[in-house]
Scaffold this active site. Structure first.
Site, PDB file in Angstrom:
ATOM      1  CB  SER A   8      -2.561 -57.637 -21.013  1.00 37.13           C
ATOM      2  OG  SER A   8      -2.628 -56.878 -19.838  1.00 37.13           O
ATOM      3  CE1 TYR A  23      -6.117 -53.893 -23.401  1.00 36.08           C
ATOM      4  CE2 TYR A  23      -5.522 -54.722 -21.224  1.00 36.08           C
ATOM      5  CZ  TYR A  23      -5.158 -54.341 -22.509  1.00 36.08           C
ATOM      6  OH  TYR A  23      -3.830 -54.420 -22.895  1.00 36.08           O
TER       7      TYR A  23
HETATM    8  N1  LIG Z   1       0.381 -50.124 -22.972  1.00 34.76           N
HETATM    9  C1  LIG Z   1       0.191 -51.002 -21.999  1.00 34.76           C
HETATM   10  O1  LIG Z   1       0.157 -50.651 -20.799  1.00 34.76           O
HETATM   11  C2  LIG Z   1       0.038 -52.446 -22.335  1.00 34.76           C
HETATM   12  C3  LIG Z   1      -0.268 -52.886 -23.602  1.00 34.76           C
HETATM   13  N2  LIG Z   1      -0.438 -54.218 -23.844  1.00 34.76           N
HETATM   14  C4  LIG Z   1      -0.803 -54.692 -25.172  1.00 34.76           C
HETATM   15  O2  LIG Z   1       0.261 -54.427 -26.056  1.00 34.76           O
HETATM   16  C5  LIG Z   1      -0.242 -54.213 -27.379  1.00 34.76           C
HETATM   17  C6  LIG Z   1       0.321 -52.905 -27.920  1.00 34.76           C
HETATM   18  O3  LIG Z   1      -0.109 -51.862 -27.072  1.00 34.76           O
HETATM   19  P1  LIG Z   1       0.479 -50.361 -27.146  1.00 34.76           P
HETATM   20  O4  LIG Z   1       1.630 -50.342 -28.060  1.00 34.76           O
HETATM   21  O5  LIG Z   1       0.598 -49.882 -25.761  1.00 34.76           O
HETATM   22  O6  LIG Z   1      -0.777 -49.639 -27.822  1.00 34.76           O
HETATM   23  P2  LIG Z   1      -0.831 -48.448 -28.885  1.00 34.76           P
HETATM   24  O7  LIG Z   1      -2.217 -47.896 -28.800  1.00 34.76           O
HETATM   25  O8  LIG Z   1       0.325 -47.557 -28.708  1.00 34.76           O
HETATM   26  O9  LIG Z   1      -0.641 -49.220 -30.272  1.00 34.76           O
HETATM   27  C7  LIG Z   1      -1.601 -50.086 -30.761  1.00 34.76           C
HETATM   28  C8  LIG Z   1      -1.603 -49.997 -32.272  1.00 34.76           C
HETATM   29  O10 LIG Z   1      -2.620 -50.888 -32.761  1.00 34.76           O
HETATM   30  C9  LIG Z   1      -3.325 -50.216 -33.782  1.00 34.76           C
HETATM   31  N3  LIG Z   1      -4.661 -50.753 -33.985  1.00 34.76           N
HETATM   32  C10 LIG Z   1      -5.768 -50.549 -33.228  1.00 34.76           C
HETATM   33  N4  LIG Z   1      -6.814 -51.173 -33.771  1.00 34.76           N
HETATM   34  C11 LIG Z   1      -6.380 -51.785 -34.885  1.00 34.76           C
HETATM   35  C12 LIG Z   1      -7.014 -52.575 -35.878  1.00 34.76           C
HETATM   36  N5  LIG Z   1      -8.320 -52.836 -35.825  1.00 34.76           N
HETATM   37  N6  LIG Z   1      -6.277 -53.067 -36.902  1.00 34.76           N
HETATM   38  C13 LIG Z   1      -4.948 -52.776 -36.976  1.00 34.76           C
HETATM   39  N7  LIG Z   1      -4.297 -52.031 -36.076  1.00 34.76           N
HETATM   40  C14 LIG Z   1      -4.998 -51.537 -35.031  1.00 34.76           C
HETATM   41  C15 LIG Z   1      -3.382 -48.782 -33.287  1.00 34.76           C
HETATM   42  O11 LIG Z   1      -3.727 -47.885 -34.316  1.00 34.76           O
HETATM   43  P3  LIG Z   1      -4.491 -46.507 -33.905  1.00 34.76           P
HETATM   44  O12 LIG Z   1      -3.477 -45.680 -33.221  1.00 34.76           O
HETATM   45  O13 LIG Z   1      -4.936 -45.975 -35.221  1.00 34.76           O
HETATM   46  O14 LIG Z   1      -5.632 -46.925 -33.016  1.00 34.76           O
HETATM   47  C16 LIG Z   1      -1.968 -48.596 -32.769  1.00 34.76           C
HETATM   48  O15 LIG Z   1      -1.093 -48.201 -33.805  1.00 34.76           O
HETATM   49  C17 LIG Z   1      -1.762 -54.229 -27.248  1.00 34.76           C
HETATM   50  O16 LIG Z   1      -2.261 -55.491 -27.596  1.00 34.76           O
HETATM   51  C18 LIG Z   1      -1.998 -53.966 -25.779  1.00 34.76           C
HETATM   52  O17 LIG Z   1      -3.211 -54.488 -25.354  1.00 34.76           O
HETATM   53  C19 LIG Z   1      -0.246 -55.151 -22.867  1.00 34.76           C
HETATM   54  C20 LIG Z   1       0.090 -54.779 -21.596  1.00 34.76           C
HETATM   55  C21 LIG Z   1       0.233 -53.403 -21.217  1.00 34.76           C
HETATM   56  C1  LIG Z   2      -4.230 -56.159  -9.616  1.00 32.81           C
HETATM   57  C2  LIG Z   2      -2.930 -56.184  -8.849  1.00 32.81           C
HETATM   58  C3  LIG Z   2      -1.917 -55.302  -9.130  1.00 32.81           C
HETATM   59  C4  LIG Z   2      -2.062 -54.251 -10.142  1.00 32.81           C
HETATM   60  C5  LIG Z   2      -2.063 -54.488 -11.455  1.00 32.81           C
HETATM   61  C6  LIG Z   2      -2.251 -53.517 -12.491  1.00 32.81           C
HETATM   62  C7  LIG Z   2      -2.507 -52.098 -12.141  1.00 32.81           C
HETATM   63  C8  LIG Z   2      -2.144 -53.936 -13.755  1.00 32.81           C
HETATM   64  C9  LIG Z   2      -2.328 -53.138 -14.928  1.00 32.81           C
HETATM   65  C10 LIG Z   2      -2.062 -53.704 -16.107  1.00 32.81           C
HETATM   66  C11 LIG Z   2      -2.308 -53.124 -17.390  1.00 32.81           C
HETATM   67  C12 LIG Z   2      -2.722 -51.704 -17.511  1.00 32.81           C
HETATM   68  C13 LIG Z   2      -2.140 -53.921 -18.460  1.00 32.81           C
HETATM   69  C14 LIG Z   2      -2.413 -53.577 -19.792  1.00 32.81           C
HETATM   70  O1  LIG Z   2      -2.470 -54.424 -20.644  1.00 32.81           O
HETATM   71  C15 LIG Z   2      -0.599 -55.388  -8.401  1.00 32.81           C
HETATM   72  C16 LIG Z   2      -0.320 -54.080  -7.694  1.00 32.81           C
HETATM   73  C17 LIG Z   2       0.483 -55.701  -9.388  1.00 32.81           C
HETATM   74  C18 LIG Z   2      -0.567 -56.519  -7.359  1.00 32.81           C
HETATM   75  C19 LIG Z   2      -1.846 -56.828  -6.740  1.00 32.81           C
HETATM   76  C20 LIG Z   2      -2.848 -57.202  -7.765  1.00 32.81           C
END
Ligand SMILES: NC(=O)C1=CN([C@@H]2O[C@H](COP(=O)(O)OP(=O)(O)OC[C@H]3O[C@@H](n4cnc5c(N)ncnc54)[C@H](OP(=O)(O)O)[C@@H]3O)[C@@H](O)[C@H]2O)C=CC1
Ligand SMILES: CC1=C(/C=C/C(C)=C/C=C/C(C)=C/C=O)C(C)(C)CCC1
Length: 316
Positions: free
Chosen positions: A173, A186
């Site tokens: 992320s 996180y």
């Molecule tokens: N959404 C976002 O804004 C962002 C997400 N990410 C990363 O992307 C990845 C996917 O996220 P996203 O698709 O949004 O999340 P979701 O919650 O939609 O999907 C995550 C999946 O992982 C499963 N899961 C959770 N725990 C376990 C476990 N212990 N073993 C196996 N499977 C598990 C969940 O199952 P269940 O539903 O049963 O919990 C779910 O199906 C993550 O690593 C997240 O941190 C990165 C940046 C931004």
């Molecule tokens: C800190 C920061 C920002 C905001 C970032 C945010 C809100 C990130 C969220 C990320 C998530 C939810 C990731 C999940 O995996 C900006 C506006 C980009 C620029 C200034 C510094």
């Protein structure tokens, strides 16, 4: 003398890679074929995991789907089969290392071959203020987002190394590169994931295992519901809106298919990453205030509280 020659060579290499990577942005390099690869995706039951399964299928790969949510994972397998692809779904909790190791054996036995692409995608967030957060939820985030990377890589990397062929993808992320307030669990787990991934990538290079590639994916907020409510200043959000999940997965796939070691999605998020490293702490603090990043998680925490108990918590 040798030192100076080495220094000169190193500087030339540095320049070469800066140029090559800048050119890559405009002239897309050729993508590698992945038909016939066996791709294991964790957290495949929804969000990005399901979309990855579909994208890999479009490219002709066979997918193995791991998730704790059996029904959702089976649904992903069904969707893949409807596309004419091959999918096997297994209920595996990636935090249980013995389940990961035995799950890996089961896949090997059932499919008669080794996983060649591992996509560590499963991820969770507590969504509570640290001091209000039960210890178990904090531990869960560390176990899913960080510890599980060790178990899955230990389960699948040995065969990849033996064949000098494979690819390890870590879905981290942007919050593994810079932080926002109120998501300590996180950020800690994603910074750890980035550290884990980079150290492993360096290890493979030092050992000259050049056939096993690595890609670190660092997306900004994606509209999957995981961070529902997270909001920055409106004017800034117009330039940096939450990502469409399909777009995010397509960008990540492009990076994987050209063996790109790391990708931030969108590219604009390289800027806060750089400013964190280069500017004084206080300069970053005022930027956060101006952009609304300092309080961006408050509505998210409220949303999570409403989702879990129906009683809103004081987020301000
Ligand atoms: N959404 C976002 O804004 C962002 C997400 N990410 C990363 O992307 C990845 C996917 O996220 P996203 O698709 O949004 O999340 P979701 O919650 O939609 O999907 C995550 C999946 O992982 C499963 N899961 C959770 N725990 C376990 C476990 N212990 N073993 C196996 N499977 C598990 C969940 O199952 P269940 O539903 O049963 O919990 C779910 O199906 C993550 O690593 C997240 O941190 C990165 C940046 C931004
Ligand atoms: C800190 C920061 C920002 C905001 C970032 C945010 C809100 C990130 C969220 C990320 C998530 C939810 C990731 C999940 O995996 C900006 C506006 C980009 C620029 C200034 C510094």
């Amino acid at each position: 003398m040798i030192f100076l020659m080495d220094l000169q060579m190193m500087l030339l290499d540095v320049l070469y890679y800066i140029l090559r990577n800048s050119l890559r942005v405009v002239l897309r390099p050729r993508t590698k074929p992945i038909d016939g690869e066996l791709v294991l995706i964790t957290g495949a039951g929804g969000g990005l995991g399901r979309l990855f399964a579909q994208e890999f299928t479009k490219h002709g790969a066979e997918v193995v789907l791991w998730d704790t949510n059996t029904a959702a994972n089976e649904r992903t397998a069904e969707l893949v089969r409807e596309m004419g692809g091959k999918a096997c779904a297994y209920t595996v909790d990636v935090t249980r290392r013995q389940d990961v190791y035995s799950g890996a054996e089961t896949v090997r036995k059932d499919l008669g071959r080794d996983v060649t692409v591992l996509v560590n995608n499963a991820g969770v967030v507590a969504g509570r203020r640290m001091l209000d957060c039960p210890d178990e939820l904090i531990e869960r985030t560390m176990k899913v987002n960080c510890h599980a990377l060790f178990w899955t890589v230990k389960a699948f990397l040995p065969q990849m190394k033996a064949q000098n062929h494979g690819h390890i993808v870590t879905i981290a992320s942007v919050l593994g590169l810079f932080s926002t307030p109120c998501v300590e669990d996180y950020c800690a787990s994603k910074f750890a994931a980035v550290g884990f991934h980079e150290s492993m990538a360096h290890e493979l290079l030092v050992e000259e295992v050049d056939g096993v590639k690595t890609t670190l994916v660092c997306p900004y907020i994606v509209d999957t519901g995981m961070f529902q409510g997270c909001k920055i200043r409106e004017e800034v959000e117009m330039i940096l809106p939450p990502l469409d999940p399909q777009y995010c997965v397509e960008q990540a796939m492009n990076a994987i298919l050209i063996d790109q070691p790391m990708v931030c999605i969108p590219r604009l998020t390289y800027l806060p990453f750089l400013s964190r490293a280069l500017l004084p702490w206080e300069s970053n603090v005022v930027t956060y205030r101006f952009m609304g990043s300092d309080r961006c998680m408050y509505p998210f925490i409220e949303t999570m509280a409403n989702r879990t108990s129906g009683i809103p918590v004081e987020a301000g």
